[in-house]
Design a protein around this motif. Structure first.
Motif, PDB file in Angstrom:
ATOM      1  N   ILE A  22       0.810  -1.216   0.000  1.00 45.54           N
ATOM      2  CA  ILE A  22       0.000   0.000   0.000  1.00 45.54           C
ATOM      3  C   ILE A  22       0.845   1.268   0.000  1.00 45.54           C
ATOM      4  O   ILE A  22       0.336   2.356  -0.264  1.00 45.54           O
ATOM      5  CB  ILE A  22      -0.996  -0.001   1.171  1.00 45.54           C
ATOM      6  N   THR A  48      -7.627   5.471  -0.989  1.00 42.94           N
ATOM      7  CA  THR A  48      -8.335   4.519  -0.133  1.00 42.94           C
ATOM      8  C   THR A  48      -9.445   3.799  -0.895  1.00 42.94           C
ATOM      9  O   THR A  48      -9.566   2.566  -0.826  1.00 42.94           O
ATOM     10  CB  THR A  48      -8.964   5.247   1.067  1.00 42.94           C
ATOM     11  N   TRP A  51      -8.194   1.037  -3.133  1.00 43.48           N
ATOM     12  CA  TRP A  51      -7.793  -0.174  -2.417  1.00 43.48           C
ATOM     13  C   TRP A  51      -9.010  -0.958  -1.936  1.00 43.48           C
ATOM     14  O   TRP A  51      -9.034  -2.195  -2.032  1.00 43.48           O
ATOM     15  CB  TRP A  51      -6.892   0.179  -1.236  1.00 43.48           C
ATOM     16  N   LEU A  52     -10.034  -0.286  -1.446  1.00 35.56           N
ATOM     17  CA  LEU A  52     -11.230  -0.984  -0.975  1.00 35.56           C
ATOM     18  C   LEU A  52     -11.929  -1.705  -2.129  1.00 35.56           C
ATOM     19  O   LEU A  52     -12.439  -2.824  -1.964  1.00 35.56           O
ATOM     20  CB  LEU A  52     -12.178  -0.004  -0.296  1.00 35.56           C
ATOM     21  N   LEU A  68      -1.200  -7.026   3.997  1.00 38.34           N
ATOM     22  CA  LEU A  68      -1.013  -5.576   3.941  1.00 38.34           C
ATOM     23  C   LEU A  68       0.433  -5.270   4.285  1.00 38.34           C
ATOM     24  O   LEU A  68       0.875  -5.477   5.416  1.00 38.34           O
ATOM     25  CB  LEU A  68      -1.960  -4.888   4.923  1.00 38.34           C
ATOM     26  N   ASP A  78      -4.920   5.847   6.514  1.00 44.71           N
ATOM     27  CA  ASP A  78      -6.202   5.193   6.259  1.00 44.71           C
ATOM     28  C   ASP A  78      -6.121   3.683   6.463  1.00 44.71           C
ATOM     29  O   ASP A  78      -7.006   2.946   6.012  1.00 44.71           O
ATOM     30  CB  ASP A  78      -6.691   5.501   4.844  1.00 44.71           C
ATOM     31  N   MET A  82      -8.753   0.350   5.675  1.00 46.96           N
ATOM     32  CA  MET A  82      -8.439  -0.793   4.817  1.00 46.96           C
ATOM     33  C   MET A  82      -8.675  -2.106   5.553  1.00 46.96           C
ATOM     34  O   MET A  82      -9.192  -3.072   4.984  1.00 46.96           O
ATOM     35  CB  MET A  82      -6.986  -0.702   4.341  1.00 46.96           C
ATOM     36  N   ASN A  93      -6.920 -11.048   6.962  1.00 51.85           N
ATOM     37  CA  ASN A  93      -5.938 -10.000   6.717  1.00 51.85           C
ATOM     38  C   ASN A  93      -4.764 -10.070   7.688  1.00 51.85           C
ATOM     39  O   ASN A  93      -4.925 -10.289   8.881  1.00 51.85           O
ATOM     40  CB  ASN A  93      -6.589  -8.612   6.736  1.00 51.85           C
TER      41      ASN A  93
END
Length: 391
Positions: A22, A48, A51-52, A68, A78, A82, A93
């Motif tokens: 990121i 953001t 990425w979402l 990540l 942010d 995420m 994640n």
């Protein structure tokens, strides 16, 4: 022909993991960093919302795990959004971090948002050495952060990158990490891409050092069996055969860099003439199935001899394409790590040139190892190059 088509379809059915770089920003300057030498700047990073959307598309595509990472993902303000977005899509994640920028309160916020797993990196067990290798005073905070992690019900991995400058006290490092009570310990020898390749003459261990390290890890596995899982990644340069890099090119995972380019692995950007599609313009599904970059080295059709007729071709898939290019200039060549490769002599020569003699030891640690980064950067010129930080 039909079998070849079926094999190709099976290989690209869906990726299992998405690596989300990121950001390339990072407060550390690790000399073995896997990031490219040319880093993405802050102004070029995906927003953001992008990425979402990528996380939503990944889940729809069948991805199970989201990693990540960076750079240092904590540099993104942010990041909590995420993590929450990943949880919303049911992606497991994992936050891969140096820990710098993570307070006790921010960690709690991440857990509340849905963080499943945290991987904390260490450079050494000795504070002076650790800060010298990282080019930053970070070790003490990492130890404190490990205590905070145990306040939450999340999985915890510690990662230690091993190389010539710390390998001789690997047993001590393992015992230090053991005291942090992780669920998993990853002992990863430096892999020679990016900054590690640039610093190979200072990082590549000797065969004797590696054998002692293997013995230390084996002893730790026996001692910690049932308590801590230990995974070890050995250096390619001392192996007989190459590893199945990323489980095979375009077979199991995708990587999105900070600017949105989709790559089959961390280092693929070094291969010239290869077009990497962007998630700004294409969906993950389209990229996985149709992108020239992901299709280039899938399957076996591209393989030269001796790979094409080798019994190991379905185990290592010809080895690493990026390493093949970096060492031979040809991304389609057999990975020279393989003892059967026509250009295996390049590995033998590199080991003879860059690793120390069989009874060699690490270089002496300088007295100024606790100095500020700009002093380290100047003093260590000619020994190794610290990773820089993008603007």
């Amino acid at each position: 022909m039909i079998q070849s088509l079926n094999d190709s379809m099976a290989q690209c059915s869906n990726p299992l993991a998405l690596i989300a770089e990121i950001t390339h920003r990072c407060p550390l300057h690790c000399v073995y960093c896997s990031n490219p030498l040319e880093l993405t700047t802050r102004s070029e990073e995906l927003a953001t919302a992008d990425w979402l959307r990528v996380f939503d598309e990944a889940a729809a595509l069948g991805v199970l795990h989201l990693h990540l990472t960076g750079g240092e993902p904590l540099a993104r303000t942010d990041l909590k959004e995420m993590i929450a977005g990943a949880r919303k899509t049911s992606l497991y994640n994992n936050l891969i971090t140096s820990g710098i920028g993570l307070s006790r309160e921010r960690l709690a916020q991440f857990v509340d948002a849905g963080l499943d797993h945290i991987q904390l990196s260490f450079q050494d067990s000795q504070e002076g050495n650790a800060n010298w290798i990282a080019g930053a005073r970070a070790h003490t905070h990492k130890l404190e952060l490990a205590e905070w992690i145990h306040e939450h019900r999340i999985a915890f991995t510690v990662n230690l990158v091993v190389h010539r400058q710390n390998i001789d006290h690997l047993e001590e490092m393992i015992r230090t990490l053991e005291e942090l009570h992780p669920d998993r310990m990853e002992i990863a020898h430096a892999q020679y891409y990016g900054w590690a390749l640039k610093n190979r003459t200072a990082l590549l261990p000797s065969r004797a050092q590696l054998e002692r390290a293997l013995a230390a890890v084996a002893a730790a596995e026996t001692r910690l069996k049932g308590r801590v899982r230990i995974d070890m990644v050995v250096p390619d340069y001392h192996a007989r055969y190459p590893k199945a890099c990323m489980g095979g090119w375009g077979r199991q995972l995708m990587l999105i860099d900070p600017g949105g380019r989709a790559l089959p692995c961390h280092a693929a950007g070094v291969i010239p003439g290869m077009r990497f599609d962007s998630v700004r313009a294409r969906s993950l599904d389209w990229i996985w199935t149709n992108s020239e970059a992901f299709r280039e080295f899938r399957g076996e059709e591209w393989m030269p001899e001796p790979c094409r007729s080798c019994d190991r071709r379905k185990e290592d898939f010809g080895g690493c394409r990026c390493q093949a290019f970096l060492l031979t200039g040809d991304a389609a060549a057999t990975d020279p790590v393989c003892e059967l490769a026509p250009m295996h002599h390049l590995i033998r020569e590199a080991v003879e040139k860059d690793s120390r003699p069989e009874d060699g030891q690490a270089s002496p640690v300088p007295d100024f190892r606790q100095a500020p980064f700009h002093v380290l950067q100047e003093k260590m010129t000619g020994f190794w190059a610290y990773r820089t930080d993008p603007k």
